[in-house]
Design a protein around this motif. Structure first.
Motif, PDB file in Angstrom:
ATOM      1  N   GLU A   1       0.818  -1.210   0.000  1.00  0.00           N
ATOM      2  CA  GLU A   1       0.000   0.000   0.000  1.00  0.00           C
ATOM      3  C   GLU A   1       0.856   1.266   0.000  1.00  0.00           C
ATOM      4  OE1 GLU A   1      -4.017   1.894   1.329  1.00  0.00           O
ATOM      5  OE2 GLU A   1      -3.670  -0.243   1.160  1.00  0.00           O
ATOM      6  N   LEU A   2       1.968   1.232   0.719  1.00  0.00           N
ATOM      7  CA  LEU A   2       2.834   2.412   0.808  1.00  0.00           C
ATOM      8  C   LEU A   2       3.883   2.455  -0.304  1.00  0.00           C
ATOM      9  CD1 LEU A   2       3.255   2.495   4.679  1.00  0.00           C
ATOM     10  CD2 LEU A   2       1.916   4.077   3.276  1.00  0.00           C
ATOM     11  N   GLY A   3       4.066   1.338  -1.007  1.00  0.00           N
ATOM     12  CA  GLY A   3       5.017   1.292  -2.118  1.00  0.00           C
ATOM     13  C   GLY A   3       6.468   1.405  -1.695  1.00  0.00           C
ATOM     14  N   VAL A   4       6.794   0.812  -0.546  1.00  0.00           N
ATOM     15  CA  VAL A   4       8.168   0.841  -0.045  1.00  0.00           C
ATOM     16  C   VAL A   4       8.613  -0.556   0.363  1.00  0.00           C
ATOM     17  CG1 VAL A   4       8.047   3.233   0.805  1.00  0.00           C
ATOM     18  CG2 VAL A   4       7.420   1.350   2.333  1.00  0.00           C
ATOM     19  N   GLN A   5       9.893  -0.675   0.628  1.00  0.00           N
ATOM     20  CA  GLN A   5      10.453  -1.882   1.231  1.00  0.00           C
ATOM     21  C   GLN A   5      10.535  -1.631   2.743  1.00  0.00           C
ATOM     22  OE1 GLN A   5      11.369  -4.753  -0.542  1.00  0.00           O
ATOM     23  NE2 GLN A   5      10.310  -3.648  -2.168  1.00  0.00           N
ATOM     24  N   ALA A   6      10.743  -2.685   3.517  1.00  0.00           N
ATOM     25  CA  ALA A   6      10.920  -2.534   4.960  1.00  0.00           C
ATOM     26  C   ALA A   6      12.075  -1.578   5.233  1.00  0.00           C
ATOM     27  CB  ALA A   6      11.180  -3.893   5.604  1.00  0.00           C
ATOM     28  N   GLU A   7      11.901  -0.724   6.200  1.00  0.00           N
ATOM     29  CA  GLU A   7      12.893   0.264   6.656  1.00  0.00           C
ATOM     30  C   GLU A   7      13.037   1.476   5.734  1.00  0.00           C
ATOM     31  OE1 GLU A   7      14.116  -0.181   9.695  1.00  0.00           O
ATOM     32  OE2 GLU A   7      13.559  -2.271   9.935  1.00  0.00           O
ATOM     33  N   GLU A   8      12.321   1.519   4.614  1.00  0.00           N
ATOM     34  CA  GLU A   8      12.363   2.679   3.709  1.00  0.00           C
ATOM     35  C   GLU A   8      11.321   3.711   4.109  1.00  0.00           C
ATOM     36  OE1 GLU A   8      13.693   0.920  -0.633  1.00  0.00           O
ATOM     37  OE2 GLU A   8      11.622   1.501  -0.323  1.00  0.00           O
TER      38      GLU A   8
ATOM     39  N   GLY B   1      -4.507  -3.990  17.699  1.00  0.00           N
ATOM     40  CA  GLY B   1      -4.474  -5.419  17.928  1.00  0.00           C
ATOM     41  C   GLY B   1      -5.379  -6.169  16.978  1.00  0.00           C
ATOM     42  N   LYS B   2      -5.078  -7.469  16.832  1.00  0.00           N
ATOM     43  CA  LYS B   2      -5.844  -8.363  15.958  1.00  0.00           C
ATOM     44  C   LYS B   2      -5.998  -7.759  14.562  1.00  0.00           C
ATOM     45  CE  LYS B   2      -8.013 -10.290  19.927  1.00  0.00           C
ATOM     46  NZ  LYS B   2      -8.451 -11.506  20.365  1.00  0.00           N
ATOM     47  N   VAL B   3      -4.881  -7.231  14.060  1.00  0.00           N
ATOM     48  CA  VAL B   3      -4.870  -6.549  12.772  1.00  0.00           C
ATOM     49  C   VAL B   3      -4.969  -7.569  11.638  1.00  0.00           C
ATOM     50  CG1 VAL B   3      -3.560  -5.012  11.250  1.00  0.00           C
ATOM     51  CG2 VAL B   3      -3.513  -4.653  13.719  1.00  0.00           C
ATOM     52  N   THR B   4      -5.807  -7.255  10.678  1.00  0.00           N
ATOM     53  CA  THR B   4      -5.935  -8.087   9.479  1.00  0.00           C
ATOM     54  C   THR B   4      -5.465  -7.256   8.281  1.00  0.00           C
ATOM     55  OG1 THR B   4      -8.170  -7.333   8.998  1.00  0.00           O
ATOM     56  CG2 THR B   4      -7.954  -9.276  10.447  1.00  0.00           C
ATOM     57  N   PRO B   5      -5.125  -7.917   7.180  1.00  0.00           N
ATOM     58  CA  PRO B   5      -4.726  -7.168   5.985  1.00  0.00           C
ATOM     59  C   PRO B   5      -5.787  -6.156   5.542  1.00  0.00           C
ATOM     60  CG  PRO B   5      -4.094  -9.454   5.734  1.00  0.00           C
ATOM     61  CD  PRO B   5      -4.928  -9.363   6.998  1.00  0.00           C
ATOM     62  N   ASP B   6      -7.047  -6.455   5.763  1.00  0.00           N
ATOM     63  CA  ASP B   6      -8.130  -5.546   5.375  1.00  0.00           C
ATOM     64  C   ASP B   6      -8.132  -4.237   6.171  1.00  0.00           C
ATOM     65  OD1 ASP B   6      -8.980  -7.470   3.607  1.00  0.00           O
ATOM     66  OD2 ASP B   6     -10.550  -8.244   4.924  1.00  0.00           O
ATOM     67  N   MET B   7      -7.480  -4.212   7.334  1.00  0.00           N
ATOM     68  CA  MET B   7      -7.458  -3.021   8.180  1.00  0.00           C
ATOM     69  C   MET B   7      -6.342  -2.042   7.785  1.00  0.00           C
ATOM     70  SD  MET B   7      -8.007  -5.047  11.789  1.00  0.00           S
ATOM     71  CE  MET B   7      -7.876  -3.634  12.856  1.00  0.00           C
ATOM     72  N   VAL B   8      -5.400  -2.485   6.979  1.00  0.00           N
ATOM     73  CA  VAL B   8      -4.208  -1.696   6.661  1.00  0.00           C
ATOM     74  C   VAL B   8      -4.564  -0.350   6.023  1.00  0.00           C
ATOM     75  CG1 VAL B   8      -2.134  -1.628   5.216  1.00  0.00           C
ATOM     76  CG2 VAL B   8      -2.657  -3.673   6.577  1.00  0.00           C
ATOM     77  N   SER B   9      -5.435  -0.347   5.027  1.00  0.00           N
ATOM     78  CA  SER B   9      -5.807   0.897   4.341  1.00  0.00           C
ATOM     79  C   SER B   9      -6.401   1.914   5.306  1.00  0.00           C
ATOM     80  CB  SER B   9      -6.820   0.624   3.231  1.00  0.00           C
ATOM     81  OG  SER B   9      -6.221  -0.122   2.216  1.00  0.00           O
ATOM     82  N   LYS B  10      -7.239   1.457   6.212  1.00  0.00           N
ATOM     83  CA  LYS B  10      -7.886   2.351   7.170  1.00  0.00           C
ATOM     84  C   LYS B  10      -6.859   2.943   8.142  1.00  0.00           C
ATOM     85  CE  LYS B  10     -11.655   2.599  10.463  1.00  0.00           C
ATOM     86  NZ  LYS B  10     -12.703   1.911  11.190  1.00  0.00           N
ATOM     87  N   ILE B  11      -5.909   2.126   8.577  1.00  0.00           N
ATOM     88  CA  ILE B  11      -4.871   2.617   9.491  1.00  0.00           C
ATOM     89  C   ILE B  11      -4.038   3.692   8.797  1.00  0.00           C
ATOM     90  CG2 ILE B  11      -2.758   1.997  10.737  1.00  0.00           C
ATOM     91  CD1 ILE B  11      -4.097  -0.785  11.261  1.00  0.00           C
ATOM     92  N   ILE B  12      -3.613   3.419   7.578  1.00  0.00           N
ATOM     93  CA  ILE B  12      -2.800   4.390   6.829  1.00  0.00           C
ATOM     94  C   ILE B  12      -3.596   5.680   6.604  1.00  0.00           C
ATOM     95  CG2 ILE B  12      -1.724   4.874   4.591  1.00  0.00           C
ATOM     96  CD1 ILE B  12      -0.912   1.872   4.552  1.00  0.00           C
ATOM     97  N   ALA B  13      -4.855   5.551   6.212  1.00  0.00           N
ATOM     98  CA  ALA B  13      -5.691   6.723   5.941  1.00  0.00           C
ATOM     99  C   ALA B  13      -5.809   7.625   7.168  1.00  0.00           C
ATOM    100  CB  ALA B  13      -7.073   6.290   5.465  1.00  0.00           C
TER     101      ALA B  13
ATOM    102  N   ASP C   1       6.836  10.975   0.514  1.00  0.00           N
ATOM    103  CA  ASP C   1       6.305  12.151   1.207  1.00  0.00           C
ATOM    104  C   ASP C   1       6.844  12.276   2.631  1.00  0.00           C
ATOM    105  OD1 ASP C   1       4.915  10.143   2.533  1.00  0.00           O
ATOM    106  OD2 ASP C   1       2.941  10.774   1.809  1.00  0.00           O
ATOM    107  N   GLY C   2       7.643  11.301   3.068  1.00  0.00           N
ATOM    108  CA  GLY C   2       8.234  11.342   4.403  1.00  0.00           C
ATOM    109  C   GLY C   2       7.290  10.985   5.532  1.00  0.00           C
ATOM    110  N   LEU C   3       6.055  10.593   5.206  1.00  0.00           N
ATOM    111  CA  LEU C   3       5.062  10.324   6.249  1.00  0.00           C
ATOM    112  C   LEU C   3       5.213   8.963   6.923  1.00  0.00           C
ATOM    113  CD1 LEU C   3       1.682  11.756   4.896  1.00  0.00           C
ATOM    114  CD2 LEU C   3       3.039  12.550   6.833  1.00  0.00           C
ATOM    115  N   PHE C   4       5.677   7.961   6.183  1.00  0.00           N
ATOM    116  CA  PHE C   4       5.661   6.604   6.725  1.00  0.00           C
ATOM    117  C   PHE C   4       6.971   5.860   6.494  1.00  0.00           C
ATOM    118  CE2 PHE C   4       1.288   7.604   5.460  1.00  0.00           C
ATOM    119  CZ  PHE C   4       0.604   7.348   6.635  1.00  0.00           C
TER     120      PHE C   4
END
Length: 167
Positions: free
Chosen positions: A106-113, A146-158, A117-120
């Motif tokens: 979703e963020l288009g990065v590798q781990a640790e990158e 907690g109990k994070v699912t892949p479907d929750m990722v977009s909402k967390i980022i938003a 935009d410098g946000l994440f």
């Protein structure tokens, strides 16, 4: 030492100098100075490490040794919102690897990158101490999910694109 970096960040170096001035006569101040520098710059690039070594009169190798020994010091830039995903056993078994993949995609990065935009930035960690809520994600220093699912990722980022956790 890199003159361009010093000129670009003159005010930041001035703040660091003021801190060093206050503590320079105390023994064992290297770690305190490194913490302050990381607070000021957000991370500890080579130029900052060299600057600290020069100001404290210690070898650069000593500064580098301390920076690389302790995992709380960063030698790479990190995003404003650091997303830490627990990949410990309990979280991994409950799908943390898939959650991590979704954050990276979703963020288009590798781990640790860091995102452009410098946000994440996304960081795998071994344990966040909340196994009963596996899989667990920590954004910043205090926002646990907690109990994070892949479907929750977009909402967390938003939520963080809008400026913070929104529940």
């Amino acid at each position: 030492m890199c003159v361009a970096v010093c000129e670009t960040h003159k005010e930041l170096y001035k703040e660091l100098d003021q801190f060093i001035e206050k503590v320079k006569d105390k023994p064992g101040i290297l770690i305190a100075v490194l913490h302050k520098a990381q607070e000021i710059f957000g991370w500890l690039p080579q130029e900052v490490q060299e600057y600290i070594a020069e100001k404290l009169g210690v070898p650069v190798s000593e500064v580098y040794g301390v920076v690389t020994f302790y995992n709380f010091f960063a030698t790479k830039p990190k995003g404003k919102n650091q997303i830490k995903i627990c990949l410990g056993t309990a979280c991994y078994v409950k799908g943390a690897d898939r959650v991590m993949e979704h954050f990276l995609e979703e963020l288009g990065v590798q781990a640790e990158e860091v995102t452009p935009d410098g946000l994440f930035s996304v960081h795998p960690v071994r344990c966040l101490g909340a196994c009963s809520m596996a899989p667990v994600v920590l954004v910043g220093e205090k926002d646990f999910y907690g109990k994070v699912t892949p479907d929750m990722v977009s909402k967390i980022i938003a939520a963080y694109r809008r400026g913070g956790r929104n529940e």
